[in-house]
Design a protein around this motif. Structure first.
Motif, PDB file in Angstrom:
ATOM      1  N   ILE A 158      26.937   9.799  60.837  1.00  0.00           N
ATOM      2  CA  ILE A 158      26.560  10.424  62.115  1.00  0.00           C
ATOM      3  C   ILE A 158      27.704  10.685  63.173  1.00  0.00           C
ATOM      4  N   GLY A 159      28.467   9.422  62.921  1.00  0.00           N
ATOM      5  CA  GLY A 159      29.470   8.912  63.725  1.00  0.00           C
ATOM      6  C   GLY A 159      30.704  10.179  63.431  1.00  0.00           C
ATOM      7  N   TRP A 160      31.044  10.098  62.244  1.00  0.00           N
ATOM      8  CA  TRP A 160      31.774  11.459  61.809  1.00  0.00           C
ATOM      9  C   TRP A 160      31.560  12.704  62.087  1.00  0.00           C
ATOM     10  N   LEU A 185      36.767  -5.106  62.662  1.00  0.00           N
ATOM     11  CA  LEU A 185      35.568  -5.305  62.490  1.00  0.00           C
ATOM     12  C   LEU A 185      35.334  -5.940  61.090  1.00  0.00           C
ATOM     13  N   SER A 229      42.663  -3.535  71.315  1.00  0.00           N
ATOM     14  CA  SER A 229      42.745  -2.076  71.967  1.00  0.00           C
ATOM     15  C   SER A 229      43.469  -1.963  73.194  1.00  0.00           C
ATOM     16  N   ARG A 262      24.885   5.578  59.717  1.00  0.00           N
ATOM     17  CA  ARG A 262      25.636   5.468  61.084  1.00  0.00           C
ATOM     18  C   ARG A 262      26.752   6.156  61.071  1.00  0.00           C
ATOM     19  N   PRO A 263      27.841   5.763  60.216  1.00  0.00           N
ATOM     20  CA  PRO A 263      29.212   6.221  60.089  1.00  0.00           C
ATOM     21  C   PRO A 263      29.009   7.588  59.804  1.00  0.00           C
ATOM     22  N   ARG A 311      39.139  -8.586  70.077  1.00  0.00           N
ATOM     23  CA  ARG A 311      38.805  -7.030  69.739  1.00  0.00           C
ATOM     24  C   ARG A 311      39.367  -6.430  71.027  1.00  0.00           C
ATOM     25  N   GLY A 345      44.074   3.718  66.998  1.00  0.00           N
ATOM     26  CA  GLY A 345      43.034   2.933  67.632  1.00  0.00           C
ATOM     27  C   GLY A 345      41.807   2.868  66.779  1.00  0.00           C
ATOM     28  N   TRP A 346      41.306   3.808  66.239  1.00  0.00           N
ATOM     29  CA  TRP A 346      40.196   3.647  65.228  1.00  0.00           C
ATOM     30  C   TRP A 346      40.500   2.694  64.174  1.00  0.00           C
ATOM     31  N   ASP A 396      40.700  -1.143  65.148  1.00  0.00           N
ATOM     32  CA  ASP A 396      39.332  -1.407  65.466  1.00  0.00           C
ATOM     33  C   ASP A 396      38.360  -1.578  64.153  1.00  0.00           C
ATOM     34  N   THR A 397      38.686  -0.400  63.323  1.00  0.00           N
ATOM     35  CA  THR A 397      37.764  -0.729  62.054  1.00  0.00           C
ATOM     36  C   THR A 397      38.002  -1.896  61.203  1.00  0.00           C
ATOM     37  N   ASN A 405      27.130  -2.997  64.480  1.00  0.00           N
ATOM     38  CA  ASN A 405      28.100  -2.101  64.831  1.00  0.00           C
ATOM     39  C   ASN A 405      28.076  -1.810  66.402  1.00  0.00           C
ATOM     40  N   ARG A 406      28.128  -3.039  67.096  1.00  0.00           N
ATOM     41  CA  ARG A 406      28.254  -2.901  68.649  1.00  0.00           C
ATOM     42  C   ARG A 406      29.669  -2.766  69.078  1.00  0.00           C
ATOM     43  N   VAL A 407      29.785  -1.684  70.230  1.00  0.00           N
ATOM     44  CA  VAL A 407      31.184  -1.556  70.463  1.00  0.00           C
ATOM     45  C   VAL A 407      31.356  -2.468  71.543  1.00  0.00           C
TER      46      VAL A 407
END
Lengths: 263, 270, 281
Positions: B23-25, B251, B198, B20-21, B194, B243-244, B247-248, B268-270
């Motif tokens: 693909i995110g990147w 989490l 932000s 998942r990360p 959380r 911001g990222w 958040d990371t 990994n829900r937003v």
């Protein structure tokens, strides 16, 4: 005269959990279902009863073996099958009224005759007058009866039920069991019921299949020769009922079937 | 119990944890590439390329701006967040648990949290002047609400049986809050925290742009006004990265310390 | 005189098990007005603080002073409010549509969902205000810039919430749909969209707040009038009472908008509250 509606040979199914492991759920399942039969499947919790039902009904595809619906392997749930699930709060759509929920099963039928059929189906379930209510306004037993109405209204040849009465209280449960018996006798369809309640299985069925623990296979078939029509007050007190109950229970508690499902 | 993945609507992802990360990147990379190509195509001074911007980011972070602007901003944001967290939890739980009090204050709370933060800034400047104090005050005025409301909501929804049991065991007041109410409402509070994190960062920038003489917000504004274009974009990129990062880290902390509550931690829900 | 009660008493069979005496029942009916108590108390504290001079009149004008500010400046306040509302609704409408459509599409595709994950986590705390400099560089000062910026800022909550809702359509709903023989399209229309609607509603309410903040932010920085412009000129002119008046109007705007949206969602989607009340099964 009775044809084979469902033929299962060498069925196997694995599932992937969220952590990425592949678990073998069902293995080498063989069974056949004929018209008008009432068959129950019992087994320990977590043993893959629900997975089996999903594969048999077409909601899931088997990894090995074949499931033939009337001689043909079909994708998805064929129209002459209906399914009643355990969790009625998640199978009746909360944004639709009772009437609309039931009508979903016959949505190709034009509105006016469809509504009439829905009213008739609801009346049969003792739910006249609740057509325009929302599911969450009804009690658990009533919601499950709506689910039954929806399953029956398209006149299926096979009715699958996945622990349909597990979420209601004992009294409602008995009533619903008899409701299902009544529907079955009237409509003459085949029923495949998955349950963990052995008494329920013996009370309702012609045949009880015993499923082992994971990876599960059918380890016993018990023919139920209790007289019909059956009644809660009488049938359940017969000595033969207790014998059959013990036989099935022995099958479920067999060391072969209690391989620990490590979690 | 193994969760059965429903493969009915969507084609599933491969099941490894890093998929998942990655693909995110990859998604981020696609955007960066698009940015670069578009900037090169447009070839205008007001839209620098991705590469130019990243170079500016490097320059900024290795220069005085790091200690003069970026770090003070981070400090202010975290300070405001911390105050908001404590305030929000205490007040939120109190209003939620003491039903009468909560009902009395409900309309007032509803109104106060609807006050648009930017409108507060001129007032805050008048009251507190320009500087860190004002910025932190603005941050708190906005970030306290997600925490407070979530705590309030969760306190109202606590299983009455849990509270009855606690009271039957003789727990009262602070002890009750600490040992029963707080743990029971923690998942919801964490979700609120959380959001508050932000929010803190976003509001910080607003306050700094409108009325500070240092900080990341001020830096971005100043760069734009002196037409240092790549620096302006660089500031925004640094902001996005912060911001990222916040958040990371949040989490990760949540996952590590709250693993007992898998039900709500939900991946990994937003 | 105390009545001695027997230690074991059973109520007569005809009595309904009512534990609430009659007087309490009447109070229950006034329950909905409880919220006013807090407001009244707040005003009382305000008046008290002003009167005792605890805080100087420059920092906290008296209630009459603020009321008077409303009176004398009602025209610019209303005009400002109109401008703000205009920019706000335009941006919010665009954001709502884009957020809903993209939210559903991305939410239904696990790949798109994963690919946008990090991007979303970067953009979520991005205040629209930080993008104003870039927006000005790119689009100059004007209504397109405002609407565009507001739409961009308000897009994220709607998108995120709708995406999450589409992601979490209950698989049991899907099973039911498939057992009833729904086609892919029917599945989306009859199951996914109604399932997603409450999540969209929540996202929209949050977006409304973000849109207000964004609109006013632009007004404060780019001088496009509106409520922000009113408050700005009040600050520059040292008219603190006007400042408070503008602030209160802004608060009322936000509060009303939220009230309207939550009432709408509750009316159009009554099942969400009921399902939540029953609790997760």
């Amino acid at each position: 005269m009775s044809e084979v509606l469902l033929d299962v040979a060498g069925l196997g199914k694995s599932l992937t959990s969220t952590s990425g492991d592949t678990l073998l759920i069902n293995t080498d399942i063989n069974l056949s279902l004929r018209t008008g039969e009432f068959v129950s499947i019992v087994g320990p919790s977590g043993g893959g009863k629900t997975t089996l039902l999903r594969t048999l009904s077409g909601l899931a595809r088997p990894d090995t073996g074949t499931v033939s619906h009337r001689g043909a392997t079909v994708e998805g749930v064929p129209p002459w099958m209906s399914i009643v699930f355990q969790d009625y709060t998640k199978t009746l759509y909360p944004w639709l009224t009772v009437e609309k929920n039931v009508r979903l099963a016959i949505r190709d039928v034009p509105k006016a005759p469809a509504r009439q059929r829905v009213e008739a189906a609801l009346a049969q379930m003792g739910l006249s007058g609740f057509a325009d209510r929302y599911p969450w306004e009804l009690s658990g037993g009533m919601q499950q009866r709506v689910a039954l109405a929806r399953a029956m209204i398209c006149e299926p040849e096979v009715l699958f039920m996945d622990e349909p009465f597990a979420s209601v209280d004992a009294l409602t449960r008995s009533k619903l069991e008899d409701t299902v018996l009544g529907l079955w006798q009237q409509a003459g369809m085949a029923v495949l019921l998955v349950t963990h309640d052995i008494g329920e299985a013996v009370y309702l069925s012609d045949r009880v299949l015993v499923l082992s623990a994971r990876p599960s296979t059918i380890i016993d078939t018990v023919e139920i020769d209790l007289p019909r029509p059956r009644a809660q007050a009488t049938t359940r007190t017969l000595p033969r009922f207790h014998e059959l109950h013990s036989t099935v229970l022995a099958g479920v508690e067999d060391p072969q079937s209690s391989e620990v499902a490590a979690r | 119990m193994a969760v059965l993945r429903s493969t009915t609507i969507r084609r599933p992802l491969p099941q490894r944890r890093f998929v998942r990360p990655v693909i995110g990147w990859a998604g981020v990379l696609v955007v960066a590439l698009g940015w670069q190509l578009l900037a090169v195509a447009l070839n205008t001074s007001i839209f620098p390329t991705f590469i130019t911007t990243m170079q500016a980011v490097g320059t900024v972070l290795s220069g005085p701006a790091l200690s003069q602007d970026v770090l003070p901003s981070v400090e202010r944001a975290l300070a405001g967040f911390a105050i908001s967290a404590v305030l929000g939890v205490v007040v939120g739980l109190a209003l939620g648990y003491y039903r009468r009090l909560g009902d009395y204050c409900a309309t007032l709370v509803d109104f106060l949290r609807s006050l648009p933060t930017p409108l507060f800034v001129p007032l805050a400047i008048v009251l507190l002047g320009l500087g860190s104090q004002m910025v932190v005050a603005i941050v708190v005025s906005a970030a306290v609400w997600p925490v407070l409301l979530n705590a309030f909501d969760a306190a109202r929804r606590v299983e009455p049986l849990h509270l009855d049991t606690a009271r039957a065991l003789g727990l009262r007041g602070v002890a009750l809050f600490r040992r029963v109410l707080f743990p029971a409402t923690l998942p919801s509070i964490v979700a609120g925290l959380r959001i508050a994190l932000s929010t803190s960062l976003a509001v910080l920038i607003i306050a700094e742009i409108l009325g500070a003489s240092s900080g990341l917000g001020y830096f971005i504004q100043d760069a734009q006004q002196t037409f240092e274009v790549p620096e302006t974009y660089a500031g925004v990129v640094i902001l996005a990265a912060l911001g990222w990062l916040f958040d990371t880290l949040f989490l990760a902390a949540e996952h590590r310390w709250l693993r007992w509550d898998q039900a709500t931690a939900g991946g990994n829900r937003v | 005189m105390t009545m001695t009660r027997p230690t074991t008493s059973s109520p007569p069979t005809g009595t309904p098990p009512r534990a609430v005496p009659v007087r309490r029942r009447a109070r229950g009916r006034l329950r909905r007005f409880r919220g006013l108590v807090g407001v009244v108390v707040a005003f009382a504290i305000w008046a008290l603080v002003s009167r005792t001079g605890l805080v100087s009149a420059n920092d906290l004008p008296t209630i009459p002073a603020v009321a008077q500010a409303f009176g004398t400046s009602w025209s610019p306040i209303l005009a400002g409010l109109g401008t703000t509302v205009e920019g706000l609704f335009l941006g919010l409408a665009i954001a709502a549509v884009a957020g809903a459509v993209l939210g559903v599409l991305v939410g239904l595709s696990l790949w798109a969902d994963a690919a946008t994950d990090i991007l979303v986590r970067m953009m979520r705390p991005m205040p629209s205000l930080a993008l104003i400099p870039i927006a000005i560089l790119v689009a100059g000062l004007g209504t397109e810039m405002t609407a565009g910026l507001v739409a961009f800022a308000a897009f994220w909550p709607v998108f995120i919430n709708t995406r999450y809702a589409a992601n979490s359509v209950d698989p049991r709903y899907v099973d039911t749909a498939r057992s009833l023989g729904f086609s892919q399209w029917e599945l989306v229309r009859r199951v996914v969209l109604p399932s997603v609607a409450p999540g969209f509603g929540t996202g929209l309410r949050i977006s409304a707040g973000v849109a207000i903040v964004a609109t006013i932010s632009v007004e404060l920085v780019a001088g496009t009038g509106g409520l922000g412009g009113f408050v700005l000129s009040a600050e520059q002119g040292g008219a603190t009472a006007q400042l408070y008046a503008g602030l209160i109007v802004g608060g009322v705007l936000g509060w009303l908008l939220n009230l309207v949206l939550s009432t709408l969602t509750r009316r159009l989607m009554p099942w969400q509250a009921a399902v939540e009340k029953r609790g997760e099964n």
